[in-house]
Design an enzyme around this catalytic site. Structure first.
Site, PDB file in Angstrom:
ATOM      1  N   LYS A  86      42.248  42.065  37.352  1.00 30.55           N
ATOM      2  CA  LYS A  86      40.717  41.186  37.305  1.00 30.55           C
ATOM      3  C   LYS A  86      40.468  40.821  35.941  1.00 30.55           C
ATOM      4  O   LYS A  86      39.986  42.024  34.901  1.00 30.55           O
ATOM      5  CB  LYS A  86      40.265  41.990  37.555  1.00 30.55           C
ATOM      6  CG  LYS A  86      39.180  41.279  38.874  1.00 30.55           C
ATOM      7  CD  LYS A  86      38.556  42.232  39.879  1.00 30.55           C
ATOM      8  CE  LYS A  86      37.431  41.402  40.621  1.00 30.55           C
ATOM      9  NZ  LYS A  86      36.839  42.009  41.201  1.00 30.55           N
TER      10      LYS A  86
HETATM   11  O1  G3P Z   1      34.675  41.628  43.729  1.00 27.86           O
HETATM   12  C1  G3P Z   1      33.938  41.340  42.967  1.00 27.86           C
HETATM   13  C2  G3P Z   1      32.380  40.586  43.978  1.00 27.86           C
HETATM   14  O2  G3P Z   1      32.889  40.713  45.289  1.00 27.86           O
HETATM   15  C3  G3P Z   1      30.771  40.962  44.143  1.00 27.86           C
HETATM   16  O3  G3P Z   1      29.939  41.336  44.666  1.00 27.86           O
HETATM   17  O4  G3P Z   1      28.025  41.335  45.656  1.00 27.86           O
HETATM   18  O5  G3P Z   1      28.295  42.613  43.343  1.00 27.86           O
HETATM   19  O6  G3P Z   1      27.942  39.761  44.238  1.00 27.86           O
HETATM   20  P1  G3P Z   1      28.757  40.892  44.759  1.00 27.86           P
END
Ligand code: G3P
Length: 221
Positions: A86
């Protein structure tokens, strides 16, 4: 649309995998910190996740410059066959993506918010592109509309299933509606936190219907 689970928590991964719906896992530094992960255990933890699911497991680079990112990415990719590295959607990240893709390493370009970012990630050789929904909503923008634009733009250039193109991962998913709309607009994958995965299965009419079946069954002699 496939489901990935967006977590570094092995128990959550094992539980969701037992439902038969989890095709991959995405982690990030915040998710690893959230489970109290230790630096010294990070690589073993990624290996454990990779043994738990057959599909791609995203492990994120943390360096800022391309040379270090590439070295980290190569190292992460060596941990297991199903690691997807990633990488953030920045200039250094694009250069890293390009180098890793040339080596045949699967890259998931993360922190992607716009169509130009997504097209550039695709051109750099990304296997996966992760447009974030919830973080757009957090700043008063429409995350689903942005995701829809990315899905349409990528489909303009990689319309054939035979032709190798990037897979779009709807990321930063916060609600069942995010999952519904991502599926309707044709996102390839949604990476979903465990809590939202649970919510996706639940419906009050399912529960009410089940209660009625149980009550009626109890009258059968
Ligand atoms: O995979 C990373 C992403 O899904 C993060 O989500 O909720 O931290 O914005 P969030």
């Amino acid at each position: 649309m496939q489901f990935f689970i967006d977590t570094a928590d092995l128990q959550e991964i094992r539980e969701a995998a037992s439902w038969g719906v989890v095709a991959g896992v995405t982690t990030n530094p915040s998710l690893y910190a959230k489970i109290g992960g230790k630096l010294a255990d990070f690589e073993d933890h990624i290996k454990r996740i990779c043994e738990t699911v057959d599909g791609p497991v995203s492990a994120e680079v943390t360096a800022d410059d391309r040379a270090e990112m590439i070295a980290q990415g190569e190292h992460l990719a060596g941990l297991a066959d199903n690691v997807a590295v990633k990488v953030p959607t920045t200039i250094e990240g694009l250069a890293c993506c390009h180098a890793l893709a040339e080596e045949g390493i699967a890259v998931n370009m993360t922190l992607c918010f716009t169509v130009p970012q997504a097209i550039m990630a695709a051109r750099a050789g990304a296997s996966f592109i992760s447009p974030f929904i919830g973080r757009f909503d957090d700043i008063g923008e429409d995350g689903l509309a942005q995701l829809s634009e990315v899905v349409d733009a990528i489909a303009n250039y990689w319309p054939n299933e035979d032709e190798e193109g990037p897979q779009i991962i709807a990321a930063s998913v916060r609600s069942v509606n995010h999952v519904t709309q991502a599926a309707l607009m044709g996102a390839d994958i949604a990476t979903v936190p465990f809590k939202v995965l649970q919510q996706c299965v639940k419906h009050p009419l399912t529960d009410q219907g089940l209660e009625k079946f149980k009550r009626d069954w109890a009258t059968v002699r």
